[in-house]
Write an enzyme that holds these catalytic residues in place. Structure first.
Site, PDB file in Angstrom:
ATOM      1  N   ASP A 193       1.635   2.676   3.457  1.00  0.00           N
ATOM      2  CA  ASP A 193       0.659   3.804   3.320  1.00  0.00           C
ATOM      3  C   ASP A 193       1.460   5.058   3.445  1.00  0.00           C
ATOM      4  OD1 ASP A 193      -1.659   5.207   2.689  1.00  0.00           O
ATOM      5  OD2 ASP A 193      -2.506   5.150   4.678  1.00  0.00           O
TER       6      ASP A 193
ATOM      7  N   HIS B 208       1.497   5.352  -1.479  1.00  0.00           N
ATOM      8  CA  HIS B 208       1.269   6.668  -2.500  1.00  0.00           C
ATOM      9  C   HIS B 208       2.310   7.169  -3.134  1.00  0.00           C
ATOM     10  CE1 HIS B 208      -2.924   6.599  -0.957  1.00  0.00           C
ATOM     11  NE2 HIS B 208      -2.426   6.296  -0.088  1.00  0.00           N
TER      12      HIS B 208
ATOM     13  N   HIS C  69       0.845  -1.238  -0.001  1.00  0.00           N
ATOM     14  CA  HIS C  69       0.162   0.097   0.050  1.00  0.00           C
ATOM     15  C   HIS C  69       0.999   1.332   0.149  1.00  0.00           C
ATOM     16  CE1 HIS C  69      -3.797   2.362   1.303  1.00  0.00           C
ATOM     17  NE2 HIS C  69      -2.940   3.028   1.082  1.00  0.00           N
TER      18      HIS C  69
ATOM     19  N   ALA D 137      -3.792  14.937   5.381  1.00  0.00           N
ATOM     20  CA  ALA D 137      -3.463  13.664   5.896  1.00  0.00           C
ATOM     21  C   ALA D 137      -2.512  12.952   5.487  1.00  0.00           C
ATOM     22  CB  ALA D 137      -4.867  12.996   6.136  1.00  0.00           C
TER      23      ALA D 137
ATOM     24  N   LEU E  25      -4.926   9.420   7.963  1.00  0.00           N
ATOM     25  CA  LEU E  25      -6.492   8.685   7.879  1.00  0.00           C
ATOM     26  C   LEU E  25      -6.112   7.367   7.310  1.00  0.00           C
ATOM     27  CD1 LEU E  25      -8.346  11.627   6.246  1.00  0.00           C
ATOM     28  CD2 LEU E  25      -8.536  10.802   8.486  1.00  0.00           C
TER      29      LEU E  25
ATOM     30  N   HIS F 196      -4.519  -0.487   5.900  1.00  0.00           N
ATOM     31  CA  HIS F 196      -4.067   0.258   6.815  1.00  0.00           C
ATOM     32  C   HIS F 196      -5.167   0.078   8.264  1.00  0.00           C
ATOM     33  CE1 HIS F 196      -6.903   2.826   4.951  1.00  0.00           C
ATOM     34  NE2 HIS F 196      -6.144   3.492   4.072  1.00  0.00           N
TER      35      HIS F 196
ATOM     36  N   ARG G 127       2.304   9.421  -5.715  1.00  0.00           N
ATOM     37  CA  ARG G 127       2.197  10.631  -6.303  1.00  0.00           C
ATOM     38  C   ARG G 127       2.410  10.633  -7.943  1.00  0.00           C
ATOM     39  NH1 ARG G 127      -0.936  10.856  -2.258  1.00  0.00           N
ATOM     40  NH2 ARG G 127      -0.269  11.749  -0.336  1.00  0.00           N
TER      41      ARG G 127
ATOM     42  N   HIS H 103     -10.568   1.266   1.729  1.00  0.00           N
ATOM     43  CA  HIS H 103     -10.201   2.256   2.872  1.00  0.00           C
ATOM     44  C   HIS H 103     -11.468   2.163   3.481  1.00  0.00           C
ATOM     45  CE1 HIS H 103      -8.854   6.092   4.262  1.00  0.00           C
ATOM     46  NE2 HIS H 103      -9.870   5.984   4.973  1.00  0.00           N
TER      47      HIS H 103
ATOM     48  N   LYS I 262      -9.320  -0.196  -5.961  1.00  0.00           N
ATOM     49  CA  LYS I 262      -9.417   0.420  -4.705  1.00  0.00           C
ATOM     50  C   LYS I 262     -10.615   1.252  -4.541  1.00  0.00           C
ATOM     51  CE  LYS I 262      -7.894   2.500  -1.095  1.00  0.00           C
ATOM     52  NZ  LYS I 262      -6.767   2.862  -0.498  1.00  0.00           N
TER      53      LYS I 262
END
Ligand code: DOR
Ligand code: ZN
Length: 365
Positions: free
Chosen positions: A269, A15, A13, A285, A241, A196, A17, A158, A121
């Site tokens: 995450d 991110h 998991h 977040a 989050l 998460h 960008r 999520h 997702k």
């Protein structure tokens, strides 16, 4: 134990960008992890296999031309000492498609046969960063879930409700009763990763669910409880989050991660935001942890007397769940404290990494 050698881990998991931000953070992950499940919450979101293919190519291009990022030197703010030009990484981005109210079965079939989209997702609309296009009502996706169940395509959830009447700290628990249980009753063979997880309730739910239900656990939820957001003042870099919870929940997560159960695996995450976006009247977040993405877990496992369980959590169970081969090469960590830089250059700004200015007990060699 002062040195551990484990099969190269994967981050289930992440991110990454896009654009300059992608180039700034990708080397941290690629240096440690062989593969990562890449989150699709770009702006605009990655809602189709075609968009995922383009995003994947941008990641692969960024790997070939890693950003010339100044080396970080202990204790210093940002050093311009030496450059990291010329580094080459073998890293495989595992792509995801962002579920919306309008995702079609045909799109799921396309994703499934693509060979590079590994999951879909689910964000509840409005739950977090770039989730405005998320699902407003899970019932709108029934046909899609049926197709995913038949195709064995994992649904990454999520797991929070966004209803205004639900307390911020209860969003995950309410999600289990209101959405997850009914969904799994309807689609008992659907592969679900409860992403998460942050509560004892989620850990217990996953532990007692059938083998098609698993969970990722972040380093920050294993290391910190909600006090970390308020120690001596408001700490925006500890806001993420789902939000950090009470100590009893952190303890339950550590127990789950170090239990040796194949239902729990590594997912950082890591979610970079510019310092100016975090230290704001309405801050974003997300915590950035890729710079120590395996080292921080080693701290957790060591403190729980579970270092022997780290390899399976970090390198085996995720691959097994996704039906992918385990990695063949290895990495080593030594028990040697190093200081995390105060900030890291990030797309025309800087970002403040987790543990900024403080030490991490394990170092990758
Ligand atoms: O803290 C978070 N940051 N949680 C999420 O779900 C999204 C992420 C982000 O993209 O910044
Ligand atoms: Zn995330």
């Amino acid at each position: 134990m002062d040195k551990i050698t484990i099969t190269r881990p994967d981050d289930w998991h992440l991110h990454l960008r896009d654009g300059d931000a992608l180039k700034a953070v990708l080397p941290d992950t690629a240096r440690r992890f062989a593969r990562a499940i890449v989150m699709p919450n770009l702006r605009p979101p990655v809602t189709t296999t075609a968009l995922a293919a383009e995003y994947r190519q941008r990641i692969l291009d960024a790997l070939q031309k890693p950003t010339v990022r100044p080396e970080r030197v202990e204790g210093q703010h940002i050093s311009t000492a030496r450059q990291m030009q010329g580094e080459r990484f073998s890293f495989e981005p595992l792509m995801t498609v962002y579920l919306t109210d309008n995702t079609t079965v045909a799109e799921i079939e396309k994703a499934s046969t693509s060979g590079f989209v590994r999951a879909v997702k689910y964000y509840p609309a409005g739950a977090t960063t770039n989730s405005d296009s998320g699902v407003t009502d899970l019932n709108k996706c029934n046909q899609v879930f049926e197709a995913m169940q038949a195709l064995g395509m994992p649904l990454l959830m999520h797991g929070e409700v966004t209803d205004g009447d639900v307390d911020m700290f209860d969003r995950e628990c309410v999600f289990i009763d209101r959405h997850l249980k009914p969904l799994l009753e309807k689609y008992p063979a659907l592969k679900v990763v409860f992403e998460h997880i942050t509560t004892k309730d989620a850990a217990e739910f996953v532990a007692s669910a059938p083998s098609n239900v698993a969970a990722t656990i972040t380093p920050h939820h294993l290391l910190m409880n909600r006090n970390a957001m308020f120690s001596g003042g408001i700490r925006p870099h500890h806001y993420c989050l789902p939000i950090l919870k009470r100590e009893e929940h952190r303890i339950a997560l550590v127990k789950a991660a170090t239990s040796g159960s194949p239902k729990f695996f590594l997912g950082t995450d890591s979610a970079p935001h510019a310092k100016s976006a975090k230290e704001a009247s309405c801050g974003c977040a997300g915590m950035y942890s890729s710079h120590a993405g395996i080292e921080l877990y080693a701290e957790v496992f060591e403190a729980a007397n579970g270092l022997d369980k780290l390899e399976a959590f970090a390198s085996f169970y995720g691959a097994d769940f996704y039906g992918l081969p385990r990695n063949k090469d290895q990495i080593s960590l030594v028990k040697e404290a190093w200081t995390v830089p105060e900030s890291i250059i990030f797309a025309g700004d800087v970002l403040v990494p987790l543990r900024a200015g403080q030490t991490v007990a394990w170092k990758m060699v």
